[in-house]
Design a protein around this motif. Sequence first.
Motif, PDB file in Angstrom:
ATOM      1  N   THR A  54      -1.854  -7.179  -4.926  1.00 15.81           N
ATOM      2  CA  THR A  54      -3.298  -6.853  -4.345  1.00 15.81           C
ATOM      3  C   THR A  54      -3.391  -5.369  -4.570  1.00 15.81           C
ATOM      4  O   THR A  54      -2.388  -4.865  -4.301  1.00 15.81           O
ATOM      5  CB  THR A  54      -3.155  -7.468  -2.893  1.00 15.81           C
ATOM      6  N   GLY A  55      -4.523  -5.225  -4.661  1.00 15.80           N
ATOM      7  CA  GLY A  55      -5.024  -3.538  -4.640  1.00 15.80           C
ATOM      8  C   GLY A  55      -5.255  -3.105  -3.332  1.00 15.80           C
ATOM      9  O   GLY A  55      -5.243  -2.038  -3.070  1.00 15.80           O
ATOM     10  N   THR A  56      -5.438  -4.131  -2.409  1.00 15.34           N
ATOM     11  CA  THR A  56      -5.799  -3.998  -0.860  1.00 15.34           C
ATOM     12  C   THR A  56      -5.054  -4.487  -0.026  1.00 15.34           C
ATOM     13  O   THR A  56      -5.723  -5.533   0.748  1.00 15.34           O
ATOM     14  CB  THR A  56      -7.201  -4.170  -1.000  1.00 15.34           C
ATOM     15  N   PRO A  57      -3.722  -4.271   0.277  1.00 15.07           N
ATOM     16  CA  PRO A  57      -3.103  -4.940   1.313  1.00 15.07           C
ATOM     17  C   PRO A  57      -3.567  -4.847   2.668  1.00 15.07           C
ATOM     18  O   PRO A  57      -3.313  -5.683   3.492  1.00 15.07           O
ATOM     19  CB  PRO A  57      -1.570  -4.644   1.172  1.00 15.07           C
ATOM     20  N   LEU A  58      -3.921  -3.738   3.032  1.00 17.07           N
ATOM     21  CA  LEU A  58      -4.575  -3.493   4.283  1.00 17.07           C
ATOM     22  C   LEU A  58      -5.898  -3.628   4.246  1.00 17.07           C
ATOM     23  O   LEU A  58      -6.430  -2.223   3.878  1.00 17.07           O
ATOM     24  CB  LEU A  58      -3.877  -2.010   4.683  1.00 17.07           C
ATOM     25  N   GLN A  59      -6.656  -4.176   5.004  1.00 21.75           N
ATOM     26  CA  GLN A  59      -7.918  -4.389   4.923  1.00 21.75           C
ATOM     27  C   GLN A  59      -8.843  -3.982   6.264  1.00 21.75           C
ATOM     28  O   GLN A  59      -9.497  -3.039   6.343  1.00 21.75           O
ATOM     29  CB  GLN A  59      -8.507  -5.579   4.417  1.00 21.75           C
ATOM     30  N   ASN A  60      -8.362  -4.690   7.329  1.00 23.61           N
ATOM     31  CA  ASN A  60      -8.821  -4.356   8.694  1.00 23.61           C
ATOM     32  C   ASN A  60      -8.150  -3.830   9.710  1.00 23.61           C
ATOM     33  O   ASN A  60      -8.229  -3.065  10.491  1.00 23.61           O
ATOM     34  CB  ASN A  60      -9.671  -5.790   8.913  1.00 23.61           C
ATOM     35  N   THR A  61      -7.051  -4.676   9.930  1.00 22.82           N
ATOM     36  CA  THR A  61      -5.975  -4.257  11.000  1.00 22.82           C
ATOM     37  C   THR A  61      -4.380  -4.547  10.461  1.00 22.82           C
ATOM     38  O   THR A  61      -4.265  -5.301   9.473  1.00 22.82           O
ATOM     39  CB  THR A  61      -6.213  -5.522  12.122  1.00 22.82           C
ATOM     40  N   VAL A  62      -3.409  -4.102  11.269  1.00 22.89           N
ATOM     41  CA  VAL A  62      -2.042  -4.221  10.910  1.00 22.89           C
ATOM     42  C   VAL A  62      -1.482  -5.818  11.016  1.00 22.89           C
ATOM     43  O   VAL A  62      -0.762  -6.155  10.204  1.00 22.89           O
ATOM     44  CB  VAL A  62      -1.176  -3.465  11.885  1.00 22.89           C
ATOM     45  N   GLU A  63      -2.479  -6.674  11.875  1.00 23.04           N
ATOM     46  CA  GLU A  63      -2.001  -8.121  11.712  1.00 23.04           C
ATOM     47  C   GLU A  63      -2.236  -8.756  10.378  1.00 23.04           C
ATOM     48  O   GLU A  63      -1.311  -9.420  10.274  1.00 23.04           O
ATOM     49  CB  GLU A  63      -3.014  -8.731  12.986  1.00 23.04           C
ATOM     50  N   GLU A  64      -2.980  -8.271   9.712  1.00 27.53           N
ATOM     51  CA  GLU A  64      -3.171  -8.766   8.221  1.00 27.53           C
ATOM     52  C   GLU A  64      -1.977  -8.465   7.524  1.00 27.53           C
ATOM     53  O   GLU A  64      -1.385  -9.391   6.613  1.00 27.53           O
ATOM     54  CB  GLU A  64      -4.208  -8.326   7.568  1.00 27.53           C
ATOM     55  N   LEU A  65      -1.456  -7.210   7.965  1.00 20.87           N
ATOM     56  CA  LEU A  65      -0.208  -6.888   6.892  1.00 20.87           C
ATOM     57  C   LEU A  65       0.961  -7.917   7.343  1.00 20.87           C
ATOM     58  O   LEU A  65       1.714  -8.306   6.561  1.00 20.87           O
ATOM     59  CB  LEU A  65       0.064  -5.269   7.322  1.00 20.87           C
ATOM     60  N   PHE A  66       1.031  -7.993   8.547  1.00 24.83           N
ATOM     61  CA  PHE A  66       2.222  -8.771   9.136  1.00 24.83           C
ATOM     62  C   PHE A  66       2.226 -10.293   8.628  1.00 24.83           C
ATOM     63  O   PHE A  66       3.236 -10.821   8.175  1.00 24.83           O
ATOM     64  CB  PHE A  66       2.095  -9.066  10.722  1.00 24.83           C
ATOM     65  N   SER A  67       0.914 -10.737   8.165  1.00 25.10           N
ATOM     66  CA  SER A  67       0.771 -12.084   7.625  1.00 25.10           C
ATOM     67  C   SER A  67       1.449 -12.127   6.194  1.00 25.10           C
ATOM     68  O   SER A  67       1.947 -13.009   5.780  1.00 25.10           O
ATOM     69  CB  SER A  67      -0.933 -12.399   7.667  1.00 25.10           C
ATOM     70  N   LEU A  68       1.094 -10.956   5.581  1.00 25.27           N
ATOM     71  CA  LEU A  68       1.683 -11.121   4.140  1.00 25.27           C
ATOM     72  C   LEU A  68       3.003 -10.752   4.135  1.00 25.27           C
ATOM     73  O   LEU A  68       4.081 -11.498   3.306  1.00 25.27           O
ATOM     74  CB  LEU A  68       1.099  -9.708   3.260  1.00 25.27           C
ATOM     75  N   LEU A  69       3.640  -9.900   5.236  1.00 24.72           N
ATOM     76  CA  LEU A  69       5.092  -9.505   5.365  1.00 24.72           C
ATOM     77  C   LEU A  69       5.751 -10.924   5.739  1.00 24.72           C
ATOM     78  O   LEU A  69       7.032 -11.413   5.371  1.00 24.72           O
ATOM     79  CB  LEU A  69       5.163  -8.566   6.281  1.00 24.72           C
ATOM     80  N   HIS A  70       5.256 -11.725   6.730  1.00 29.75           N
ATOM     81  CA  HIS A  70       5.864 -13.035   7.117  1.00 29.75           C
ATOM     82  C   HIS A  70       5.949 -14.021   6.233  1.00 29.75           C
ATOM     83  O   HIS A  70       6.957 -14.695   6.196  1.00 29.75           O
ATOM     84  CB  HIS A  70       4.872 -13.504   8.409  1.00 29.75           C
ATOM     85  N   PHE A  71       4.922 -14.020   5.285  1.00 32.69           N
ATOM     86  CA  PHE A  71       5.067 -15.163   4.123  1.00 32.69           C
ATOM     87  C   PHE A  71       6.040 -14.749   3.099  1.00 32.69           C
ATOM     88  O   PHE A  71       6.889 -15.519   2.812  1.00 32.69           O
ATOM     89  CB  PHE A  71       3.690 -14.901   3.481  1.00 32.69           C
ATOM     90  N   LEU A  72       6.202 -13.403   2.909  1.00 33.58           N
ATOM     91  CA  LEU A  72       7.369 -13.010   1.937  1.00 33.58           C
ATOM     92  C   LEU A  72       8.783 -13.171   2.477  1.00 33.58           C
ATOM     93  O   LEU A  72       9.617 -13.594   1.856  1.00 33.58           O
ATOM     94  CB  LEU A  72       7.120 -11.592   1.435  1.00 33.58           C
ATOM     95  N   GLU A  73       8.858 -12.480   3.777  1.00 31.91           N
ATOM     96  CA  GLU A  73      10.315 -12.581   4.481  1.00 31.91           C
ATOM     97  C   GLU A  73      10.169 -13.084   5.794  1.00 31.91           C
ATOM     98  O   GLU A  73      10.261 -12.478   6.876  1.00 31.91           O
ATOM     99  CB  GLU A  73      10.808 -11.241   4.586  1.00 31.91           C
ATOM    100  N   PRO A  74      10.073 -14.327   5.870  1.00 27.68           N
ATOM    101  CA  PRO A  74       9.752 -15.098   7.444  1.00 27.68           C
ATOM    102  C   PRO A  74      11.110 -14.717   8.220  1.00 27.68           C
ATOM    103  O   PRO A  74      10.969 -14.363   9.463  1.00 27.68           O
ATOM    104  CB  PRO A  74       9.894 -16.481   7.268  1.00 27.68           C
ATOM    105  N   SER A  75      12.209 -14.531   7.740  1.00 27.37           N
ATOM    106  CA  SER A  75      13.600 -14.274   8.654  1.00 27.37           C
ATOM    107  C   SER A  75      13.326 -12.745   9.077  1.00 27.37           C
ATOM    108  O   SER A  75      13.832 -12.491  10.255  1.00 27.37           O
ATOM    109  CB  SER A  75      14.829 -14.368   7.913  1.00 27.37           C
ATOM    110  N   GLN A  76      12.931 -11.805   8.246  1.00 25.20           N
ATOM    111  CA  GLN A  76      12.766 -10.354   8.468  1.00 25.20           C
ATOM    112  C   GLN A  76      11.621  -9.933   9.604  1.00 25.20           C
ATOM    113  O   GLN A  76      11.870  -9.328  10.291  1.00 25.20           O
ATOM    114  CB  GLN A  76      12.700  -9.462   7.406  1.00 25.20           C
TER     115      GLN A  76
END
Length: 449
Positions: free
Chosen positions: A139-161
């Motif tokens: 993605t060229g735009t990982p952070l669009q509106n809020t930090v919650e959206e970033l968490f959604s991507l991180l949780h998908f990549l590394e649910p344990s972390q």
Amino acid sequence: MGLGKTIQSIAFLQEVYNVGVRGPFLVIAPLSTITNWEREFNTWTEMNTIVYHGSLASRQMIQQYEMYCKDSRGRLIPGAYKFDALITTFEMILSDCPELREIEWRCVIIDEAHRLKNRNCKLLDSLKHMDLEHKVLLTGTPLQNTVEELFSLLHFLEPSQFPSEAEFLKDFGDLKTEEQVQKLQAILKPMMLRRLKEDVEKNLAPKQETIIEVELTNIQKKYYRAILEKNFSFLSKGVGHTNMPNLLNTMMELRKCCNHPYLINGAEEKILAEFRESCHHHLPHDFHLQAMVRSAGKLVLIDKLLPKLKAGGHKVLIFSQMVRCLDILEDYLIQKRYLYERIDGRVRGNLRQAAIDRFSKPDSDRFVFLLCTRAGGLGINLTAADTCIIFDSDWNPQNDLQAQARCHRIGQSKAVKVYRLITRNSYEREMFDKASLKLGLDKAVLQSM
């Protein structure tokens, strides 16, 4: 955006393949980019790549002849596949294809991965039911509106972390201190490969954005006032009415009015009748065209701008949020005899790539490309154009940046000019100012990494 994420990802899969991990690999991408992904796979690799998309009958044909290996008796051999990489769309994943869920994918690449920014979206739910060993998000735009959206991507990549959204938001939800920003950057650094255009292509001419404030025409002022007054009369009667207008609808009506009053139901007939009367029945031959142009400040500007751009040898992309607005612009281009192409959500995948190719070929006579910001603003390459007109801005400023990056990307040899049309002293101006604040979050967290 426009930095070669597609080819880098394909090179990564080829390298993994060379080391002995023979797939199967899965690529999930927007419909507009599917043909390009297939083209790049064939250009840069020797891997057997199939596109899995289309009607049920065509997918069954692919399953029968291109997907599975069979023994001499015609029975499927478990875990053996004819293909190395399979390219599909988000829509296929959403439509819950059991045949894709049964495969143990060694690596998945998700293009335009900001589609996963909503924690509760159906797409994320569908992906969780798939067997994905290694995940790569582009993605060229990982952070669009809020930090919650970033968490959604991180949780998908590394649910344990990143198991808990509450914990993450407790640490980074408000991002008020520099210490919080630095801590978040430290978490992101090992997981994120981020490059900017200036890191990769030193010779890329900078883009120049001009905000053009447009006045409402008298017709638009009349409708704008009517929308506000109609709703004010409802509001002033007090709450409790079942037919209270939704304020979101009011905002939408105001946005339509700023773009073109024809977008408001019933307005076109009234405006044409008034224009006919004002001409005292001496109708000009291009009566409809004149009425259309004079009704909207933005179209008055476009009508003055396009002849100058055409005379200067420029090619133009025009982006709008609204498909009906593109219909009006298309009608205008036809009457002015400008050759054009168009992509919106209604244009099918194979026709999209054909339109891009017609516009981009060196001897092309196409002057304008009409695009819907959401459908045509992702992942496609239109470096043949050097002028971009944002007819109406998005609530999410990253979508407009994505749109501009269709022509301002590697391969662009000319300076890119962006014209953003905003109606003066209107709801549109207020919306643009609020949306611009969202870019501050992206700048604070990502730009300094």
